[in-house]
Every structure is written in structure tokens, then in C-alpha cells.
Design an enzyme around this catalytic site. Sequence first.
Site, PDB file in Angstrom:
ATOM      1  N   ASN A 217     -25.220-124.268  -8.639  1.00 28.80           N
ATOM      2  CA  ASN A 217     -24.232-123.375  -9.241  1.00 28.80           C
ATOM      3  C   ASN A 217     -24.885-122.611 -10.380  1.00 28.80           C
ATOM      4  O   ASN A 217     -25.819-123.107 -11.014  1.00 28.80           O
ATOM      5  CB  ASN A 217     -23.049-124.182  -9.785  1.00 28.80           C
TER       6      ASN A 217
ATOM      7  N   HIS B  65     -23.888-120.721 -14.015  1.00 26.58           N
ATOM      8  CA  HIS B  65     -22.819-120.657 -15.007  1.00 26.58           C
ATOM      9  C   HIS B  65     -23.241-119.684 -16.117  1.00 26.58           C
ATOM     10  O   HIS B  65     -24.367-119.766 -16.614  1.00 26.58           O
ATOM     11  CB  HIS B  65     -22.548-122.054 -15.583  1.00 26.58           C
TER      12      HIS B  65
HETATM   13  C1  GAR Z   1     -21.204-114.971 -12.603  1.00 28.21           C
HETATM   14  O1  GAR Z   1     -21.333-114.503 -13.927  1.00 28.21           O
HETATM   15  C2  GAR Z   1     -21.245-116.480 -12.571  1.00 28.21           C
HETATM   16  O2  GAR Z   1     -22.059-117.043 -13.546  1.00 28.21           O
HETATM   17  C3  GAR Z   1     -19.791-116.798 -12.833  1.00 28.21           C
HETATM   18  O3  GAR Z   1     -19.084-115.870 -12.066  1.00 28.21           O
HETATM   19  C4  GAR Z   1     -19.808-114.646 -12.054  1.00 28.21           C
HETATM   20  C5  GAR Z   1     -19.860-114.135 -10.636  1.00 28.21           C
HETATM   21  O4  GAR Z   1     -20.401-112.840 -10.603  1.00 28.21           O
HETATM   22  N1  GAR Z   1     -19.482-118.160 -12.461  1.00 28.21           N
HETATM   23  C6  GAR Z   1     -18.687-118.952 -13.193  1.00 28.21           C
HETATM   24  O5  GAR Z   1     -18.128-118.592 -14.207  1.00 28.21           O
HETATM   25  C7  GAR Z   1     -18.553-120.357 -12.650  1.00 28.21           C
HETATM   26  N2  GAR Z   1     -17.931-121.205 -13.616  1.00 28.21           N
HETATM   27  P1  GAR Z   1     -20.883-112.213  -9.230  1.00 28.21           P
HETATM   28  O6  GAR Z   1     -19.723-112.365  -8.247  1.00 28.21           O
HETATM   29  O7  GAR Z   1     -21.135-110.765  -9.568  1.00 28.21           O
HETATM   30  O8  GAR Z   1     -22.104-112.935  -8.767  1.00 28.21           O
END
Ligand code: GAR
Length: 200
Positions: free
Chosen positions: A107, A109
Amino acid sequence: MKIAVLVSGNGSNLQALIDAEKKGNLAGGKIAVVISDNPDAFAVTRARKIGIETIVLKKQDFKSREDFDTELIRKLRDRKIELVVLAGFMRILTDAFIEEYKNRILNIHPALLPSFKGAHGIKDAFKSGTKVTGVTVHFVEKEVDSGPIILQSSVCIREEDTEADLEEKIHKEEHKLYPEAVRLFVEGKLKIEGRKVKIM
Ligand code: GAR
């Protein structure tokens, strides 16, 4: 190595992984399928555009989280997936799923774990007044945002930065860090020892 990427939203991290694979930067890693719990996710469009198989599993089609994850496992088993990469997948996985893919789920974060866990890592860091935040790639364990940390990268928050500026800096860092972590996994260079991940 066959990889499944699980998404819910924009898919910029998925794009970074697709680009890395294209450039030969995922070692033998191959994104075999992209699975979304959101039919409108732009990530699905990105995958379709380059011909990666996409699957949408809508939560309203399942009676429970367990049923959803049972179907997810079936789809992954059918395709002999060896690595599951969560890229903005905003759904908590069941213990059964995490057990099935033990030490094979990554994952990303948008904060330096264990700080700012949860769904709003960027906003929470920005509001807190911290001057340093960052990005974490970790193995997924049953407790959310708490598995062994693989890679981290820090990002400074300057006085003049808006939340949007911070978001941009975080994403830029994510797009470098995630492909690197996936490559290390594919190359068999990550060894979990208790809470720690050794890079061989
Ligand atoms: C990313 O910033 C990732 O780190 C976050 O969602 C975003 C997805 O962006 N994930 C979380 O917050 C998980 N807890 P993307 O769809 O453009 O890759």
C-alpha cells in the site's frame, strides 16, 4: 510476476506503475489486471486505454465485505496474481483477504507513517502545522496503515504552501517511490524481519 493493482479514484499511481513497466523499471513485474470498486474511477479509463484488463466490483452488488473479498480473491486466483498493489484503493480489506495474500499486498500512504493514518493523510498533515510530512510504502497487515514499512520519502511543508501545493509535492514523490518499491518486491529484495523490512 503477475501484479493486480486495486484502485478507487484518479489512478495517478497506477499510471506511474504503468509507465515504469513500459520503461522496464518493474524488473519482471507485469500489471495483469486493474480492479476498481468504483465504476467511475479515472484509473479504470487509464488501464483500458492501454489494454490492461479491468474489473469493476461494485459494493452494492455484495451482501457483505466478506462476500466482496471472496469474489476479489476468486478473480485474483483465476489470474494467478502474485502481488497485490493498492493504489488509492479506499476500502478496508477483510482479514481473510490479507491472510490469503500475506506479505504480498503493498500500500502507499500519503504521509510518514505512523503519523497521519487514515483516509486524509495530506489534509491532516497540512492542518497539523508539521513542517515535514511525506510518503510511505508498506506491507498491508490486518490493522490499517500499520504494516512493515518498505520505503519512505519526506516532503517539506513551507510557510507559503497551500494544501494543493502539498498534494502536488506528495503525488510527485509517490510516483517515484511506488514503482521503486514494486521493483524491489519483484526482484525478491525485500525481507520482513518482525516490524522491519530489510532491503537486500
Ligand atoms: C494517493 O495519494 C494515495 O497515497 C492515497 O490515495 C491517493 C490515490 O491517488 N491513499 C490513501 O490515502 C490510502 N490511505 P491516485 O488515485 O491518483 O493514485
